[in-house]
Design a protein around this motif. Structure first.
Motif, PDB file in Angstrom:
ATOM      1  N   MET A  89       0.678 -15.543  -3.956  1.00 53.16           N
ATOM      2  CA  MET A  89       2.086 -15.020  -4.019  1.00 53.16           C
ATOM      3  C   MET A  89       2.771 -15.204  -5.441  1.00 53.16           C
ATOM      4  N   HIS A  90       2.975 -14.254  -6.210  1.00 52.19           N
ATOM      5  CA  HIS A  90       3.204 -14.209  -7.650  1.00 52.19           C
ATOM      6  C   HIS A  90       4.944 -13.673  -7.541  1.00 52.19           C
ATOM      7  N   LEU A  91       5.663 -14.723  -8.450  1.00 51.68           N
ATOM      8  CA  LEU A  91       6.944 -14.646  -8.680  1.00 51.68           C
ATOM      9  C   LEU A  91       7.776 -14.117  -7.566  1.00 51.68           C
ATOM     10  N   LEU A  92       7.517 -15.015  -6.378  1.00 49.47           N
ATOM     11  CA  LEU A  92       8.115 -14.398  -5.261  1.00 49.47           C
ATOM     12  C   LEU A  92       9.203 -15.314  -4.709  1.00 49.47           C
ATOM     13  N   LEU A  93       9.052 -16.610  -4.887  1.00 45.43           N
ATOM     14  CA  LEU A  93       9.969 -17.574  -4.075  1.00 45.43           C
ATOM     15  C   LEU A  93      11.422 -17.405  -4.997  1.00 45.43           C
ATOM     16  N   GLU A  94      11.309 -17.113  -6.117  1.00 47.95           N
ATOM     17  CA  GLU A  94      12.789 -17.000  -6.681  1.00 47.95           C
ATOM     18  C   GLU A  94      13.708 -16.100  -6.478  1.00 47.95           C
ATOM     19  N   SER A  95      13.039 -15.074  -5.405  1.00 39.09           N
ATOM     20  CA  SER A  95      13.996 -14.076  -4.836  1.00 39.09           C
ATOM     21  C   SER A  95      14.424 -14.157  -3.594  1.00 39.09           C
ATOM     22  N   GLU A  96      14.308 -15.572  -2.940  1.00 32.28           N
ATOM     23  CA  GLU A  96      14.423 -15.502  -1.414  1.00 32.28           C
ATOM     24  C   GLU A  96      15.260 -16.795  -1.294  1.00 32.28           C
ATOM     25  N   GLN A  97      16.241 -16.547  -0.323  1.00 37.64           N
ATOM     26  CA  GLN A  97      17.400 -17.382   0.129  1.00 37.64           C
ATOM     27  C   GLN A  97      16.839 -18.801   0.490  1.00 37.64           C
ATOM     28  N   ASP A  98      15.586 -18.823   1.322  1.00 35.42           N
ATOM     29  CA  ASP A  98      14.996 -19.905   1.911  1.00 35.42           C
ATOM     30  C   ASP A  98      13.398 -19.942   1.544  1.00 35.42           C
ATOM     31  N   PRO A  99      13.058 -20.392   0.291  1.00 36.31           N
ATOM     32  CA  PRO A  99      11.838 -20.279   0.060  1.00 36.31           C
ATOM     33  C   PRO A  99      10.878 -21.203   0.945  1.00 36.31           C
ATOM     34  N   TYR A 100      11.344 -22.484   1.253  1.00 34.58           N
ATOM     35  CA  TYR A 100      10.500 -23.340   2.113  1.00 34.58           C
ATOM     36  C   TYR A 100      10.267 -22.685   3.374  1.00 34.58           C
ATOM     37  N   LYS A 124      24.175 -10.279 -19.818  1.00 39.16           N
ATOM     38  CA  LYS A 124      23.200  -9.117 -20.032  1.00 39.16           C
ATOM     39  C   LYS A 124      22.068  -9.057 -19.141  1.00 39.16           C
ATOM     40  N   TYR A 125      21.953 -10.525 -18.827  1.00 40.02           N
ATOM     41  CA  TYR A 125      20.579 -10.576 -17.984  1.00 40.02           C
ATOM     42  C   TYR A 125      20.804 -10.999 -16.709  1.00 40.02           C
ATOM     43  N   GLN A 126      21.820 -11.299 -16.348  1.00 39.55           N
ATOM     44  CA  GLN A 126      22.254 -12.461 -15.082  1.00 39.55           C
ATOM     45  C   GLN A 126      22.015 -11.605 -13.809  1.00 39.55           C
ATOM     46  N   GLN A 127      22.430 -10.318 -13.986  1.00 37.03           N
ATOM     47  CA  GLN A 127      22.043  -9.545 -12.856  1.00 37.03           C
ATOM     48  C   GLN A 127      20.901  -8.756 -12.737  1.00 37.03           C
ATOM     49  N   ARG A 128      19.839  -9.069 -13.307  1.00 40.46           N
ATOM     50  CA  ARG A 128      18.584  -8.511 -13.475  1.00 40.46           C
ATOM     51  C   ARG A 128      17.582  -9.347 -12.932  1.00 40.46           C
ATOM     52  N   TRP A 129      16.508  -8.799 -12.433  1.00 36.26           N
ATOM     53  CA  TRP A 129      15.339  -9.636 -12.043  1.00 36.26           C
ATOM     54  C   TRP A 129      14.677 -10.263 -13.031  1.00 36.26           C
ATOM     55  N   PRO A 130      14.186 -11.453 -13.149  1.00 35.39           N
ATOM     56  CA  PRO A 130      14.220 -12.434 -12.002  1.00 35.39           C
ATOM     57  C   PRO A 130      15.514 -13.302 -12.231  1.00 35.39           C
ATOM     58  N   TRP A 131      16.267 -13.111 -13.119  1.00 35.34           N
ATOM     59  CA  TRP A 131      17.318 -13.995 -13.282  1.00 35.34           C
ATOM     60  C   TRP A 131      18.632 -14.135 -12.126  1.00 35.34           C
ATOM     61  N   ASN A 132      18.541 -12.835 -11.603  1.00 35.14           N
ATOM     62  CA  ASN A 132      19.405 -12.904 -10.631  1.00 35.14           C
ATOM     63  C   ASN A 132      19.070 -13.727  -9.138  1.00 35.14           C
ATOM     64  N   GLY A 133      17.762 -14.346  -9.269  1.00 29.33           N
ATOM     65  CA  GLY A 133      17.286 -15.135  -8.263  1.00 29.33           C
ATOM     66  C   GLY A 133      17.510 -16.685  -8.624  1.00 29.33           C
ATOM     67  N   ASN A 134      16.895 -17.514  -7.971  1.00 30.52           N
ATOM     68  CA  ASN A 134      16.927 -18.957  -7.974  1.00 30.52           C
ATOM     69  C   ASN A 134      15.428 -19.347  -8.878  1.00 30.52           C
ATOM     70  N   PHE A 135      15.400 -20.276  -9.685  1.00 31.26           N
ATOM     71  CA  PHE A 135      14.459 -20.736 -10.668  1.00 31.26           C
ATOM     72  C   PHE A 135      14.343 -22.094  -9.881  1.00 31.26           C
ATOM     73  N   PHE A 136      12.912 -22.437  -9.382  1.00 30.08           N
ATOM     74  CA  PHE A 136      12.821 -23.837  -8.834  1.00 30.08           C
ATOM     75  C   PHE A 136      11.775 -24.522  -9.809  1.00 30.08           C
ATOM     76  N   MET A 137      12.091 -25.917  -9.881  1.00 25.56           N
ATOM     77  CA  MET A 137      11.224 -26.573 -10.717  1.00 25.56           C
ATOM     78  C   MET A 137      10.015 -26.955 -10.197  1.00 25.56           C
ATOM     79  N   GLY A 165       5.454 -18.922 -10.417  1.00 24.87           N
ATOM     80  CA  GLY A 165       6.719 -18.803 -10.542  1.00 24.87           C
ATOM     81  C   GLY A 165       7.373 -18.844 -11.917  1.00 24.87           C
ATOM     82  N   ILE A 166       8.730 -18.885 -12.298  1.00 28.43           N
ATOM     83  CA  ILE A 166       9.384 -18.941 -13.421  1.00 28.43           C
ATOM     84  C   ILE A 166       9.918 -20.363 -13.293  1.00 28.43           C
ATOM     85  N   ASN A 167       9.254 -21.251 -14.590  1.00 29.25           N
ATOM     86  CA  ASN A 167       9.722 -22.484 -14.796  1.00 29.25           C
ATOM     87  C   ASN A 167      11.211 -22.443 -15.461  1.00 29.25           C
ATOM     88  N   PRO A 168      12.133 -23.238 -14.709  1.00 33.84           N
ATOM     89  CA  PRO A 168      13.165 -23.413 -15.356  1.00 33.84           C
ATOM     90  C   PRO A 168      13.365 -24.111 -16.628  1.00 33.84           C
TER      91      PRO A 168
END
Length: 239
Positions: A89-100, A135-148, A120-123
């Motif tokens: 699974m590549h760059l998927l958890l960032e776009s989910e409400q409940d990654p766990y 400019k980027y906040q509403q674009r993917w992947p920044w509109n998702g959540n970044f997890f350490m 995944g994206i490293n914050p």
């Protein structure tokens, strides 16, 4: 979460093709070491990934949109329990409400000893700058959540997985107008290796995950000792 928060192709990310190439190089070591019958590629980015060197021959993808081998939701995979030998699974958890919850569902379908590959994206990297710029906040992947990465490792530990590989890749901000010079990225890679924009984790599902004993269980165990005489052979008694 709605599909528009998910990246549908590597081209949607500036430098995405280079990132895919870097991930493929890093996973080239692991593919021949993963055996079994079924490899599940979770998400469109995972489906558009070169896993031809994997020893698992049957490879298929699942995601909600058209183009998937099987259309389905990530939290309700249309797959039998304990039937998949490896999941990528590549760059998927960032776009989910409940990654766990997704990880629990992946754990359900994986066999004991199966492999789980997560990127995944490293914050803690320059990629986080996009979350600070309108400019980027509403674009993917920044509109998702970044997890350490440490948090993802904790989730895997709770599910009973052994981490076998942990790496940072791609010293890139992923923003077209913030493309750092190559020399700066090389310096960052050498002196700040933990700040790569993407983390890559490879974990293996333990056959018998260890469950910590409660205080009551510890007392119960410590109160029993092997029998000291032949008359009590094969039995246990209290001290």
């Amino acid at each position: 979460m709605s599909p528009d928060l998910h990246g549908s192709s590597w081209d949607a990310l500036p430098g995405g093709q280079q990132l895919r190439h870097d991930l493929e190089l890093s996973l080239a070591y692991w593919w021949p070491r993963i055996f079994g019958y079924h490899l599940l590629q979770l998400g469109p980015l995972s489906a558009d990934f070169d896993s031809s060197k994997c020893a698992v021959k049957h490879q298929f993808s699942i995601y909600p949109a058209c183009g998937a081998s099987l259309r389905g939701e990530y939290c309700q995979l249309p797959v039998k329990s304990a039937s998949i030998d490896a999941v990528a699974m590549h760059l998927l958890l960032e776009s989910e409400q409940d990654p766990y919850r997704i990880l629990r569902e992946v754990d359900r379908v994986l066999v004991s000893g199966g492999y789980l590959i997560i990127s995944g994206i490293n914050p803690f990297s320059s990629a986080y700058l996009g979350k600070l710029l309108p400019k980027y906040q509403q674009r993917w992947p920044w509109n998702g959540n970044f997890f350490m990465p440490a948090r993802v490792r904790d989730w895997l530990g709770l599910l009973g997985y052994q981490l076998v590989h942990d790496e940072r890749l791609c010293y890139h901000a992923f923003m077209s107008d913030w493309d750092f010079p190559l020399l700066l990225r090389q310096w960052q890679h050498h002196w700040l290796p933990g700040t790569g924009a993407v983390y890559l984790l490879v974990a293996r599902k333990l056959e018998a995950p260890l469950t910590p004993l409660t205080n009551r269980q510890r007392k119960r165990v410590s109160g029993w000792q092997p029998a000291a005489t032949a008359g009590y052979s094969g039995r246990m008694k209290r001290e």
